[in-house]
Scaffold this active site. Structure first.
Site, PDB file in Angstrom:
ATOM      1  N   GLU A  96       0.855  -1.213   0.000  1.00  0.00           N
ATOM      2  CA  GLU A  96       0.000   0.000   0.000  1.00  0.00           C
ATOM      3  C   GLU A  96       0.878   1.245   0.000  1.00  0.00           C
ATOM      4  O   GLU A  96       1.733   1.431   0.877  1.00  0.00           O
ATOM      5  CB  GLU A  96      -0.924  -0.032   1.222  1.00  0.00           C
ATOM      6  CG  GLU A  96      -1.976   1.059   1.160  1.00  0.00           C
ATOM      7  CD  GLU A  96      -3.014   0.936   2.276  1.00  0.00           C
ATOM      8  OE1 GLU A  96      -3.321  -0.186   2.710  1.00  0.00           O
ATOM      9  OE2 GLU A  96      -3.504   1.992   2.706  1.00  0.00           O
ATOM     10  N   LYS A 291      -7.732  -1.350  11.023  1.00  0.00           N
ATOM     11  CA  LYS A 291      -7.085  -1.753   9.751  1.00  0.00           C
ATOM     12  C   LYS A 291      -5.854  -0.871   9.522  1.00  0.00           C
ATOM     13  O   LYS A 291      -4.797  -1.349   9.116  1.00  0.00           O
ATOM     14  CB  LYS A 291      -8.084  -1.625   8.603  1.00  0.00           C
ATOM     15  CG  LYS A 291      -7.585  -2.141   7.264  1.00  0.00           C
ATOM     16  CD  LYS A 291      -6.788  -1.142   6.468  1.00  0.00           C
ATOM     17  CE  LYS A 291      -6.360  -1.714   5.122  1.00  0.00           C
ATOM     18  NZ  LYS A 291      -5.450  -0.838   4.402  1.00  0.00           N
ATOM     19  N   ASP A 307       4.186 -14.480  11.354  1.00  0.00           N
ATOM     20  CA  ASP A 307       2.934 -14.955  10.758  1.00  0.00           C
ATOM     21  C   ASP A 307       1.857 -13.893  10.932  1.00  0.00           C
ATOM     22  O   ASP A 307       1.258 -13.767  12.015  1.00  0.00           O
ATOM     23  CB  ASP A 307       2.560 -16.276  11.468  1.00  0.00           C
ATOM     24  CG  ASP A 307       1.268 -16.878  10.957  1.00  0.00           C
ATOM     25  OD1 ASP A 307       0.501 -16.190  10.281  1.00  0.00           O
ATOM     26  OD2 ASP A 307       1.028 -18.062  11.280  1.00  0.00           O
ATOM     27  N   HIS A 404      -2.833  10.223   0.398  1.00  0.00           N
ATOM     28  CA  HIS A 404      -3.018   8.952  -0.305  1.00  0.00           C
ATOM     29  C   HIS A 404      -2.841   9.118  -1.804  1.00  0.00           C
ATOM     30  O   HIS A 404      -2.133   8.361  -2.459  1.00  0.00           O
ATOM     31  CB  HIS A 404      -4.442   8.425  -0.060  1.00  0.00           C
ATOM     32  CG  HIS A 404      -4.488   7.405   1.020  1.00  0.00           C
ATOM     33  ND1 HIS A 404      -5.585   6.630   1.249  1.00  0.00           N
ATOM     34  CD2 HIS A 404      -3.572   7.016   1.930  1.00  0.00           C
ATOM     35  CE1 HIS A 404      -5.355   5.820   2.253  1.00  0.00           C
ATOM     36  NE2 HIS A 404      -4.142   6.048   2.685  1.00  0.00           N
TER      37      HIS A 404
HETATM   38  C1  MEV Z   1      -6.033   2.934   4.885  1.00  0.00           C
HETATM   39  O1  MEV Z   1      -5.269   1.817   4.511  1.00  0.00           O
HETATM   40  C2  MEV Z   1      -6.076   3.068   6.381  1.00  0.00           C
HETATM   41  C3  MEV Z   1      -6.995   4.180   6.918  1.00  0.00           C
HETATM   42  O2  MEV Z   1      -8.303   4.011   6.396  1.00  0.00           O
HETATM   43  C4  MEV Z   1      -7.010   4.028   8.420  1.00  0.00           C
HETATM   44  C5  MEV Z   1      -8.008   4.895   9.129  1.00  0.00           C
HETATM   45  O3  MEV Z   1      -9.040   5.278   8.556  1.00  0.00           O
HETATM   46  O4  MEV Z   1      -7.758   5.185  10.322  1.00  0.00           O
HETATM   47  C6  MEV Z   1      -6.512   5.518   6.515  1.00  0.00           C
END
Ligand code: MEV
Length: 451
Positions: A96, A291, A307, A404
């Site tokens: 990513e 995430k 792992d 991003h």
């Molecule tokens: C993207 O990979 C992760 C985010 O969505 C985490 C978040 O929203 O805190 C930017």
């Protein structure tokens, strides 16, 4: 009927017996014939990822069954992580685009504000023998009490080395689970596996417990004939490790949170704490929040040969430990001090498994100063906290897309096979223009039309 025969023939043509016995080249030929007869460069794509060093390639081939090629992920580094007053450059394997940049930014931010503080809270791992017993629970308890020392002594050959180093089996309990499933009980065992992740050690111990438990039951005088027939369902470690826990935190005066942003330190801190509270209360947000944390955690886990599926499973179960999925991180402002912390279960190893096999894993561990498992737990927790800090900082100020899409720009340019010169011109252009897929496509087309 005719249609069904067609489907059957279609699938028959794609089944193969004894595939694993073919050599690598035969396997590739079968794949190409079966799936890529219309893709002339398929074989080239597969083989161009082979390493020219045959020994190195063989090492990777033998990690798994049926290897046909290597699957690359970028290995990046995030420098400037100050953890308990020691500086680290953290290796991260991830696809990513914004993750390593975000980690580096968060590391730099906290470098000037005292860095990260970490501590290992506990290191106990769990394994269970699940079995069915149809009989008197009191008798089972008596049998367990009698056999427990033997369960441990029968594993002597497995535990000798671990014990020499200070680890081993900590305890075995008998657990009655008959309220959940009729006749269901467990041997619930706890382990200290030191610098090893311990899966093989724990599973070997458990399988030996099961053997001893089953065979000794056959000769236990108090049992009836039926009670002697203990049915072992399975013996396996648990990836839920709430007692293998590490904490990482950052603190600073709210005024010190100001960077070049227009928002005051206090206003930023308050919004940040609010964002964390939302993730604590709202599962839809908590999942995305966590995430983002796992972006950091998994990348270091992968780079260090651990792992990530085990860690993911355990972490998400921990996030739901109070019956509702919630944030792994927490934040508060107290007496003008902003604190942000994570507590996360991490069963990691720095010996065994891929750690002594994969040359890049070895290199990554060396970059981190050959950490113990406990040290690695702290570094990984920091990577998760830093990632969450960077995400929340963007989300509560500029929005996430700015950063991003800047990072995504290069992916779009690569999709269009932009040359080095085109990349330079377009990167410059998008310093002052909003990146979107269509804006980049338009810019490439304009540039090419005018050249
Ligand atoms: C993207 O990979 C992760 C985010 O969505 C985490 C978040 O929203 O805190 C930017």
């Amino acid at each position: 009927m005719y249609y069904l025969c067609g489907i059957k023939n279609y699938f028959m043509s794609k089944t193969i017996a004894g595939f694993s016995k073919l050599n690598k080249s035969e396997k590739i030929d079968w794949i190409i014939d079966t799936y890529f007869s219309n893709t002339p460069n398929a074989k080239t794509i597969l083989t161009q990822y082979w390493n020219s060093d045959e020994k190195l390639q063989q090492l990777h081939d033998e990690f798994i069954e049926n290897t046909i090629t290597n699957y690359y992920l970028p290995l990046g580094v995030a420098p400037n992580f100050l953890i308990n007053n020691q500086l680290y450059t953290i290796p991260m394997a991830i696809e990513e685009s914004s993750v390593v940049a975000a980690a580096s930014k968060a590391a730099k931010f906290w470098l000037d504000r005292g860095g990260f503080k970490t501590s290992v809270i506990s290191t106990t791992k769990i394994g269970q023998v699940h079995f069915i017993y149809k009989g008197d629970y009191n008798k089972l308890q008596q049998f367990f009490k009698a056999v427990k020392p033997k369960l441990i002594s029968d594993t002597a050959a497995i535990t000798a080395n671990m014990e020499k180093r200070g680890g081993g089996i900590l305890d075995i309990e008998l657990r009655d689970k008959t309220e959940d499933i009729s006749g269901y009980y467990q041997l619930h065992a706890s382990f200290e596996t030191l610098d090893a992740m311990g899966a093989n050690f724990i599973n070997s111990c458990l399988e030996q417990f099961a053997k001893t438990f089953k065979s000794d039951a056959l000769n236990f005088d108090l049992f009836s004939e039926e009670e002697r027939q203990i049915d072992i369902v399975m013996s396996i470690l648990s990836n839920y490790v709430p007692d293998c826990l590490v904490r990482a935190e950052v603190n600073c005066h709210v005024d010190d949170l100001v960077e070049k942003d227009t928002i005051s330190g206090r206003a930023f801190a308050e919004k940040f704490v609010q964002a964390v509270s939302i993730a604590e209360k709202e599962p839809y947000r908590a999942v995305t929040h966590n995430k983002g944390i796992m972006n950091g955690i998994d990348a270091v886990i992968l780079a260090t040969g651990n792992d990530f599926r085990a860690v993911e499973a355990g972490v998400h179960a921990y996030a739901a430990k109070n019956g509702r999925y919630s944030s792994l991180t927490h934040a508060k402002i107290e007496n003008d001090i902003f604190s942000f912390w994570i507590e996360v279960p991490l069963a990691l190893g720095t010996v065994g498994g891929l750690t002594s096999l994969h040359p890049l894993v070895k290199l990554s561990l060396e970059m981190l100063g050959k950490p113990s498992a406990k040290e690695l737990m702290q570094i990984v927790a920091v990577a998760g906290l830093a990632q969450n800090f960077a995400a929340l900082r963007s989300l509560t100020t500029t929005g996430i897309q700015q950063g991003h899409m800047k990072m995504h720009l290069m992916n779009i340019l690569n999709q269009f096979e932009a040359s080095k010169e085109e990349k330079a011109v377009l990167t410059e252009h998008f310093k002052n223009n909003t990146v979107s897929h269509s804006a980049v496509v338009d810019a490439i087309e304009n540039l090419r039309a005018n050249n």
